[in-house]
Design a protein around this motif. Structure first.
Motif, PDB file in Angstrom:
ATOM      1  N   VAL A 134      29.872  -6.400  31.525  1.00  0.00           N
ATOM      2  CA  VAL A 134      31.219  -6.880  31.221  1.00  0.00           C
ATOM      3  C   VAL A 134      31.127  -8.270  30.607  1.00  0.00           C
ATOM      4  O   VAL A 134      30.384  -9.134  31.098  1.00  0.00           O
ATOM      5  CB  VAL A 134      32.088  -6.923  32.499  1.00  0.00           C
ATOM      6  N   ARG A 135      31.883  -8.468  29.523  1.00  0.00           N
ATOM      7  CA  ARG A 135      31.994  -9.796  28.916  1.00  0.00           C
ATOM      8  C   ARG A 135      33.471 -10.122  28.724  1.00  0.00           C
ATOM      9  O   ARG A 135      34.284  -9.243  28.439  1.00  0.00           O
ATOM     10  CB  ARG A 135      31.286  -9.852  27.567  1.00  0.00           C
ATOM     11  N   LEU A 136      33.805 -11.413  28.887  1.00  0.00           N
ATOM     12  CA  LEU A 136      35.167 -11.898  28.677  1.00  0.00           C
ATOM     13  C   LEU A 136      35.169 -12.904  27.529  1.00  0.00           C
ATOM     14  O   LEU A 136      34.255 -13.730  27.404  1.00  0.00           O
ATOM     15  CB  LEU A 136      35.710 -12.568  29.943  1.00  0.00           C
ATOM     16  N   ARG A 137      36.193 -12.830  26.705  1.00  0.00           N
ATOM     17  CA  ARG A 137      36.331 -13.769  25.589  1.00  0.00           C
ATOM     18  C   ARG A 137      37.153 -14.965  26.051  1.00  0.00           C
ATOM     19  O   ARG A 137      38.348 -14.850  26.342  1.00  0.00           O
ATOM     20  CB  ARG A 137      37.002 -13.099  24.402  1.00  0.00           C
ATOM     21  N   VAL A 138      36.507 -16.115  26.169  1.00  0.00           N
ATOM     22  CA  VAL A 138      37.133 -17.334  26.657  1.00  0.00           C
ATOM     23  C   VAL A 138      36.890 -18.450  25.638  1.00  0.00           C
ATOM     24  O   VAL A 138      35.734 -18.701  25.244  1.00  0.00           O
ATOM     25  CB  VAL A 138      36.567 -17.744  28.033  1.00  0.00           C
ATOM     26  N   ASP A 139      37.947 -19.102  25.218  1.00  0.00           N
ATOM     27  CA  ASP A 139      37.850 -20.218  24.263  1.00  0.00           C
ATOM     28  C   ASP A 139      37.054 -19.836  23.024  1.00  0.00           C
ATOM     29  O   ASP A 139      36.209 -20.607  22.531  1.00  0.00           O
ATOM     30  CB  ASP A 139      37.215 -21.445  24.939  1.00  0.00           C
ATOM     31  N   ARG A 169      45.685 -14.373  29.153  1.00  0.00           N
ATOM     32  CA  ARG A 169      45.231 -13.102  28.579  1.00  0.00           C
ATOM     33  C   ARG A 169      43.873 -13.326  27.914  1.00  0.00           C
ATOM     34  O   ARG A 169      43.729 -14.203  27.051  1.00  0.00           O
ATOM     35  CB  ARG A 169      46.248 -12.554  27.582  1.00  0.00           C
ATOM     36  N   LEU A 170      42.898 -12.531  28.316  1.00  0.00           N
ATOM     37  CA  LEU A 170      41.530 -12.682  27.843  1.00  0.00           C
ATOM     38  C   LEU A 170      41.075 -11.400  27.160  1.00  0.00           C
ATOM     39  O   LEU A 170      41.508 -10.308  27.510  1.00  0.00           O
ATOM     40  CB  LEU A 170      40.580 -12.985  29.011  1.00  0.00           C
ATOM     41  N   GLY A 171      40.171 -11.549  26.195  1.00  0.00           N
ATOM     42  CA  GLY A 171      39.516 -10.384  25.636  1.00  0.00           C
ATOM     43  C   GLY A 171      38.507  -9.819  26.620  1.00  0.00           C
ATOM     44  O   GLY A 171      37.850 -10.568  27.355  1.00  0.00           O
ATOM     45  N   VAL A 172      38.383  -8.468  26.684  1.00  0.00           N
ATOM     46  CA  VAL A 172      37.486  -7.800  27.632  1.00  0.00           C
ATOM     47  C   VAL A 172      36.599  -6.835  26.856  1.00  0.00           C
ATOM     48  O   VAL A 172      37.076  -6.094  25.990  1.00  0.00           O
ATOM     49  CB  VAL A 172      38.275  -7.031  28.711  1.00  0.00           C
ATOM     50  N   GLU A 173      35.305  -6.840  27.181  1.00  0.00           N
ATOM     51  CA  GLU A 173      34.358  -5.901  26.577  1.00  0.00           C
ATOM     52  C   GLU A 173      33.581  -5.224  27.700  1.00  0.00           C
ATOM     53  O   GLU A 173      32.960  -5.889  28.531  1.00  0.00           O
ATOM     54  CB  GLU A 173      33.400  -6.638  25.643  1.00  0.00           C
ATOM     55  N   LEU A 174      33.623  -3.899  27.729  1.00  0.00           N
ATOM     56  CA  LEU A 174      32.931  -3.112  28.748  1.00  0.00           C
ATOM     57  C   LEU A 174      31.884  -2.238  28.065  1.00  0.00           C
ATOM     58  O   LEU A 174      32.194  -1.544  27.093  1.00  0.00           O
ATOM     59  CB  LEU A 174      33.910  -2.222  29.511  1.00  0.00           C
TER      60      LEU A 174
END
Length: 665
Positions: A368-373, A403-408
């Motif tokens: 899992v990755r989150l898009r932050v800043d 609200r963050l981008g999510v990559e699974l």
């Protein structure tokens, strides 16, 4: 005007026989046409509403539109005209059955889907004519049986919500009054927004959730945007893909639901169709569920179906203190219906808004990755569900509602979406619970494909961790024996065709106890599904053969005169048999005339004391008209008087064949 004062009154050629119930719109009576015994339901508009010309006009205009709605799953509106005392009356088909709120819950998934799809067919037909219900609930959906004995859902009270809404004054509308059954109306109805057919989709989503779990998804109303627990979490028998379908129907925003009843129905049918098994597994859907045999449900004649009264709700209304009423509606202390039990369970429970501590590890191999800043940050995930996940986090937590981008990524496939931060687990909480600090992320407006993919991933990871048990040899032999009697409930229970009702119930109970012993064993999924299917067949056999009316319909088609004689001896009234007989003869044109000719010949032979030949003619006549109770009684009495003079007939017509052992013994 009292609720019972019209009993015995006439409405044209009809006589009001019995009070059935009362709602916010009117009082419903069982009416009879004496010459033939045909029964109807008549709804009499309440006097205080009938006194208003605008409501009377809306009552008749709605009835005029509903007369054109003819569908096997809709209680047909036949006529509307003034009745006793000049009160407007609505003449309707009498739906003799059991309301959904009184069914034993939870139901098997296949059975719940079957009932729900029938209701959706009715709503689909109504919507095609521009007719909306807007007050569907578990109390105005009734499970009946048609002339052939097959289960049939009937939807009641189309038009009632529109008439009640028309009765609201401008002041009442300004105060936020709405019409509906609290646990089933859609969020847009609560808020007074524009309402269309998707409100009926939502209501049937609530009904489906209740049938599968025995619980209401949101209790009495709906709090904010909180998602209800997934049905398969509350009831492990529910396939996750079915949970996904129901939760889409329950979306708070109409645009996120199924666009219409047809799409909802097709989604239900598709997710339960065994032929889609391979395709579902490939696209992250769960295994199929075998179809069970229908279980007929019989309503006692003296027990009238209950109807949840539509309630006018004010925004300031709150649940009263003490477990006494819900919105002024009494909850019985004993013998409560399943719906009332579900309401009572949530009426005074404090809302749980905080998520528990993260405990469940993520599927092995999930990244899992989150898009932050503007950059992607890998995180350790846990508590993964179709709604979201927990992300362990070091340092400053992202703000709530961000609200963050999510990559699974899992097994070579990567999906991207967006997620909202809905709760923090602070450092202090993390130390108390012995877990990592972080945030709960809920998928923002997830599409069905994403939820299905997550459900598949969770299912695959669970299966990978749990090896499939070896087939149970004893159960395999029992299933093989039971398969030989798949179409014969008598053979399945090992009962004679003339077995009495106590024996039928005893054998069915013994078979169910036998099967219950296998449920605790470790079984492969295919055997477990076959076991549940067999349990459904035994339940169906018990319901079909254990009640006189349902058994009479089955034995008539089978030509089992000895079984029919048992039904008559058990006190089955002639007036209940007659509709079955009418349907039986209607499906066999000319059989009644031929049967009458044969019975007349038999009577002539009996007068001549040619008893053996007379019995043979009587048997031939009953083979064509088996539900003629008077003939059947005469035939049985003559056989008893002439022991040893049994005519040559097919074995099923003999009264005492030897019972075979049950394949389940």
């Amino acid at each position: 005007m009292s609720a019972s004062c019209l009993e015995g009154h006439r409405h044209g050629p009809l006589v009001f026989r019995r009070w059935l119930g009362a709602g916010a719109l009117g009082t419903v009576y069982l009416a009879e046409y004496p010459p033939t015994g045909h029964r109807f339901a008549v709804k009499v508009l309440h006097p205080h509403l009938a006194a208003r010309p605008d409501v009377r006009q809306r009552f008749y205009s709605e009835a005029l539109a509903l007369r054109e709605l003819a569908h096997p799953h809709v209680a047909r509106v036949l006529d509307a005209r003034p009745g006793p005392g000049g009160l407007p009356c609505l003449l309707m088909e009498y739906a003799d059955g059991e309301s959904f709120s009184r069914l034993p819950m939870p139901l098997a998934p296949v059975e719940a889907v079957e009932l729900l799809t029938q209701a959706l067919e009715a709503v689909e037909a109504a919507h095609a004519r521009g007719l909306m219900h807007w007050d569907l609930s578990a109390d105005n959906l009734v499970l009946t049986r048609d002339a052939q004995g097959a289960r049939r859902v009937k939807v009641l009270d189309f038009g009632a919500s529109a008439i009640l809404s028309a009765s609201l004054s401008p002041e009442e509308r300004a105060r936020g009054m709405v019409v509906g059954s609290p646990a089933f109306i859609a969020p847009e109805q609560w808020s007074g927004e524009t309402v269309d057919g998707r409100a009926d989709v939502y209501a049937l989503g609530v009904v489906g959730y209740l049938l599968l779990t025995g619980r209401l998804p949101f209790g009495i109303g709906r709090a904010g945007e909180l998602a209800p627990p997934e049905p398969h979490v509350l009831n492990p028998c529910v396939p996750p893909v079915l949970s996904t379908v129901l939760l889409r129907a329950l979306a708070s925003r109409p645009g996120e639901r199924f666009p219409d009843a047809r799409t909802f129905r097709e989604a239900l049918v598709h997710c339960m169709d065994p032929r889609t098994r391979a395709a579902e597994r490939a696209s992250a859907l769960v295994d199929d569920v075998e179809l069970l045999v229908d279980i007929d449900i019989v309503l006692d004649e003296d027990e009238a179906p209950t109807h949840q009264q539509p309630i006018l709700l004010l925004p300031e209304m709150r649940v009263p203190e003490g477990n006494v009423t819900i919105f002024g509606q009494s909850i019985p202390a004993d013998g409560a219906t399943p719906l009332h039990q579900a309401l009572r369970a949530v009426a005074h429970a404090e809302p749980v808004l905080e998520a528990p501590a993260p405990r469940v590890a993520a599927p092995a191999g999930l990244e899992v990755r989150l898009r932050v800043d503007g950059g992607w940050v890998p995180v350790a995930a846990s508590d993964v569900s179709v709604d979201g996940f927990f992300a362990a986090w070091e340092g400053t937590l992202p703000p709530l509602a961000a609200r963050l981008g999510v990559e699974l990524s899992y097994e070579g496939r990567t999906v991207t979406c967006e997620g909202d931060v809905v709760r923090h687990v602070t450092g202090d909480e993390a130390r108390t619970w012995g877990v990592a600090a972080g945030a709960f992320i809920h998928f923002a407006e997830p599409e069905a494909a994403l939820r299905q993919w997550v459900a598949w991933m969770l299912e695959e990871s669970t299966q990978a961790q749990r090896p499939e048990p070896r087939p149970d040899g004893e159960l395999a032999r029992l299933l093989a024996r039971a398969a030989e009697s798949a179409q014969d409930p008598y053979a399945l229970l090992g009962a004679r065709p003339d077995a009495d009702f106590e024996e039928i119930r005893r054998r069915a109970s013994a078979a169910l106890r036998r099967l219950e012993g296998f449920r605790a064993r470790a079984l492969p999924s295919s055997q477990r599904r076959a076991l549940e299917s067999l349990r459904g067949r035994v339940e169906s056999a018990r319901c079909t053969l254990g009640e006189p009316l349902s058994r009479a319909g089955f034995d008539a088609v089978r030509g089992n005169l000895s079984g029919l004689a048992r039904c008559v001896a058990a006190g089955l009234p002639d007036e209940e048999v007659e509709p079955l007989r009418h349907a039986f003869l209607s499906a066999r044109p000319g059989s009644e005339a031929r049967a009458r000719a044969l019975f007349t010949q038999g009577h002539a032979l009996e007068v001549q004391r040619a008893l053996r030949a007379a019995l043979s003619r009587y048997a031939d006549a009953l083979a064509l008209d088996p539900l003629n109770v008077a003939w059947l009684r005469h035939y049985q009495e003559l056989r008893q008087r002439t022991q040893g003079l049994v005519p040559s007939m097919p074995p099923v017509l003999h009264s005492s064949p030897r019972a075979d052992p049950s394949p389940l013994s």
